[in-house]
Design a protein around this motif. Structure first.
Motif, PDB file in Angstrom:
ATOM      1  N   SER A 112       0.855  -1.184   0.000  1.00 21.44           N
ATOM      2  CA  SER A 112       0.000   0.000   0.000  1.00 21.44           C
ATOM      3  C   SER A 112       0.891   1.235   0.000  1.00 21.44           C
ATOM      4  O   SER A 112       2.110   1.126   0.157  1.00 21.44           O
ATOM      5  CB  SER A 112      -0.907  -0.010   1.232  1.00 21.44           C
ATOM      6  N   PRO A 113       0.320   2.419  -0.135  1.00 17.25           N
ATOM      7  CA  PRO A 113       1.141   3.644  -0.086  1.00 17.25           C
ATOM      8  C   PRO A 113       1.879   3.808   1.246  1.00 17.25           C
ATOM      9  O   PRO A 113       2.937   4.428   1.302  1.00 17.25           O
ATOM     10  CB  PRO A 113       0.125   4.767  -0.285  1.00 17.25           C
ATOM     11  N   GLU A 114       1.360   3.212   2.335  1.00 19.34           N
ATOM     12  CA  GLU A 114       2.007   3.313   3.648  1.00 19.34           C
ATOM     13  C   GLU A 114       3.178   2.343   3.777  1.00 19.34           C
ATOM     14  O   GLU A 114       4.000   2.470   4.676  1.00 19.34           O
ATOM     15  CB  GLU A 114       1.001   3.037   4.778  1.00 19.34           C
ATOM     16  N   GLY A 115       3.224   1.318   2.915  1.00 19.34           N
ATOM     17  CA  GLY A 115       4.273   0.312   2.973  1.00 19.34           C
ATOM     18  C   GLY A 115       3.695  -1.078   2.809  1.00 19.34           C
ATOM     19  O   GLY A 115       2.614  -1.262   2.254  1.00 19.34           O
ATOM     20  N   TYR A 116       4.400  -2.056   3.318  1.00 21.70           N
ATOM     21  CA  TYR A 116       3.987  -3.458   3.212  1.00 21.70           C
ATOM     22  C   TYR A 116       3.387  -3.906   4.540  1.00 21.70           C
ATOM     23  O   TYR A 116       3.971  -3.707   5.590  1.00 21.70           O
ATOM     24  CB  TYR A 116       5.182  -4.335   2.856  1.00 21.70           C
ATOM     25  N   MET A 117       2.202  -4.536   4.453  1.00 19.27           N
ATOM     26  CA  MET A 117       1.477  -4.985   5.634  1.00 19.27           C
ATOM     27  C   MET A 117       1.287  -6.493   5.553  1.00 19.27           C
ATOM     28  O   MET A 117       0.803  -7.008   4.551  1.00 19.27           O
ATOM     29  CB  MET A 117       0.111  -4.298   5.679  1.00 19.27           C
ATOM     30  N   VAL A 118       1.710  -7.196   6.613  1.00 24.97           N
ATOM     31  CA  VAL A 118       1.490  -8.636   6.685  1.00 24.97           C
ATOM     32  C   VAL A 118       0.229  -8.875   7.503  1.00 24.97           C
ATOM     33  O   VAL A 118      -0.020  -8.199   8.495  1.00 24.97           O
ATOM     34  CB  VAL A 118       2.702  -9.388   7.294  1.00 24.97           C
ATOM     35  N   SER A 119      -0.581  -9.836   7.063  1.00 29.30           N
ATOM     36  CA  SER A 119      -1.805 -10.208   7.778  1.00 29.30           C
ATOM     37  C   SER A 119      -1.893 -11.722   7.849  1.00 29.30           C
ATOM     38  O   SER A 119      -1.718 -12.403   6.837  1.00 29.30           O
ATOM     39  CB  SER A 119      -3.043  -9.666   7.058  1.00 29.30           C
ATOM     40  N   ASP A 120      -2.177 -12.228   9.034  1.00 29.47           N
ATOM     41  CA  ASP A 120      -2.386 -13.656   9.214  1.00 29.47           C
ATOM     42  C   ASP A 120      -3.739 -14.016   8.612  1.00 29.47           C
ATOM     43  O   ASP A 120      -4.704 -13.275   8.741  1.00 29.47           O
ATOM     44  CB  ASP A 120      -2.341 -14.009  10.704  1.00 29.47           C
ATOM     45  N   SER A 121      -3.810 -15.139   7.940  1.00 25.64           N
ATOM     46  CA  SER A 121      -5.053 -15.570   7.287  1.00 25.64           C
ATOM     47  C   SER A 121      -5.787 -16.640   8.094  1.00 25.64           C
ATOM     48  O   SER A 121      -6.427 -17.521   7.538  1.00 25.64           O
ATOM     49  CB  SER A 121      -4.741 -16.104   5.881  1.00 25.64           C
ATOM     50  N   GLY A 122      -5.691 -16.558   9.420  1.00 27.12           N
ATOM     51  CA  GLY A 122      -6.350 -17.530  10.277  1.00 27.12           C
ATOM     52  C   GLY A 122      -5.568 -18.823  10.390  1.00 27.12           C
ATOM     53  O   GLY A 122      -6.144 -19.894  10.563  1.00 27.12           O
ATOM     54  N   SER A 123      -4.251 -18.730  10.332  1.00 25.94           N
ATOM     55  CA  SER A 123      -3.400 -19.920  10.379  1.00 25.94           C
ATOM     56  C   SER A 123      -3.445 -20.572  11.762  1.00 25.94           C
ATOM     57  O   SER A 123      -3.731 -19.922  12.762  1.00 25.94           O
ATOM     58  CB  SER A 123      -1.958 -19.552  10.040  1.00 25.94           C
ATOM     59  N   LEU A 124      -3.124 -21.842  11.799  1.00 26.75           N
ATOM     60  CA  LEU A 124      -3.122 -22.578  13.056  1.00 26.75           C
ATOM     61  C   LEU A 124      -1.944 -22.167  13.948  1.00 26.75           C
ATOM     62  O   LEU A 124      -2.104 -21.953  15.146  1.00 26.75           O
ATOM     63  CB  LEU A 124      -3.071 -24.083  12.782  1.00 26.75           C
ATOM     64  N   ASN A 125      -0.754 -22.050  13.369  1.00 28.90           N
ATOM     65  CA  ASN A 125       0.450 -21.746  14.146  1.00 28.90           C
ATOM     66  C   ASN A 125       0.759 -20.254  14.271  1.00 28.90           C
ATOM     67  O   ASN A 125       1.688 -19.882  14.965  1.00 28.90           O
ATOM     68  CB  ASN A 125       1.665 -22.470  13.545  1.00 28.90           C
ATOM     69  N   GLY A 126       0.020 -19.413  13.594  1.00 26.71           N
ATOM     70  CA  GLY A 126       0.211 -17.975  13.718  1.00 26.71           C
ATOM     71  C   GLY A 126       1.313 -17.434  12.826  1.00 26.71           C
ATOM     72  O   GLY A 126       2.115 -18.160  12.261  1.00 26.71           O
ATOM     73  N   THR A 127       1.320 -16.113  12.714  1.00 30.37           N
ATOM     74  CA  THR A 127       2.335 -15.382  11.957  1.00 30.37           C
ATOM     75  C   THR A 127       3.049 -14.478  12.942  1.00 30.37           C
ATOM     76  O   THR A 127       2.406 -13.791  13.740  1.00 30.37           O
ATOM     77  CB  THR A 127       1.674 -14.547  10.839  1.00 30.37           C
ATOM     78  N   TYR A 128       4.372 -14.494  12.888  1.00 28.08           N
ATOM     79  CA  TYR A 128       5.184 -13.733  13.837  1.00 28.08           C
ATOM     80  C   TYR A 128       5.987 -12.679  13.104  1.00 28.08           C
ATOM     81  O   TYR A 128       6.601 -12.955  12.077  1.00 28.08           O
ATOM     82  CB  TYR A 128       6.128 -14.670  14.600  1.00 28.08           C
ATOM     83  N   LEU A 129       5.955 -11.463  13.634  1.00 32.18           N
ATOM     84  CA  LEU A 129       6.737 -10.348  13.116  1.00 32.18           C
ATOM     85  C   LEU A 129       7.702  -9.949  14.220  1.00 32.18           C
ATOM     86  O   LEU A 129       7.269  -9.518  15.288  1.00 32.18           O
ATOM     87  CB  LEU A 129       5.814  -9.185  12.732  1.00 32.18           C
TER      88      LEU A 129
END
Length: 160
Positions: A112-129
């Motif tokens: 996006s114009p603000e930058g890159y955004m990561v979003s978890d899609s309902g994963s079982l093990n999660g997304t870590y930043l």
């Protein structure tokens, strides 16, 4: 915040650091255009000769890449060229990470114009930043994403 990676041990340090807080090595200057990512745990993973070298000038201007730092695909480079990049175990994913610890539709990265955004899609093990579990978050140069057992480092080149 853009982090500075140590070329000796791979530790991520704040940008104002002159020395690595983990091993004490002198950190590269900010205008150095090459980054070396050491293996996450060379003693556990085998020989330490598989460092990943990232020449920043090889990244296209105004684009970003994810580089796999740990996992079966260590060293793999994925360019984030689409507005939305899907990450998962499913073979139709833009970035396919083939391991049972990765959900079929694990996460997505949106440009996006603000930058890159990561979003978890309902994963079982999660997304870590940067070692913190997130539902969504803005990614900055040098940040680390963990998806399943894969660790991916985000690099962007915003200069022309």
């Amino acid at each position: 915040m853009a982090y500075v990676h140590c070329n000796q041990c791979g530790h991520r340090n704040p940008p104002e650091s002159n020395f690595c807080s983990s091993c004490g090595a002198t950190l590269d200057l900010l205008n150095d255009r090459t980054i070396t990512l050491n293996r996450v745990d060379p003693l556990q993973d085998g020989s330490g000769d598989d460092d990943v070298v990232v020449p920043i000038d090889d990244i296209e201007p105004d684009t970003a890449v994810l580089i796999v730092r740990a996992g079966a695909q260590a060293g793999a480079r994925f360019t984030l060229s689409d507005d939305i990049t899907q990450i998962g175990r499913h073979p139709d994913s833009d970035i396919s990470l083939d391991d049972i610890t990765v959900s079929r539709r694990h996460a997505e990265i949106e440009r996006s114009p603000e930058g890159y955004m990561v979003s978890d899609s309902g994963s079982l093990n999660g997304t870590y930043l940067n070692q913190e579990r997130v539902d969504s978050g803005l990614i900055h140069h040098g940040d680390e994403l963990q998806i399943g057992k894969f660790r991916l480092v985000f690099f962007e080149r915003s200069d022309a």
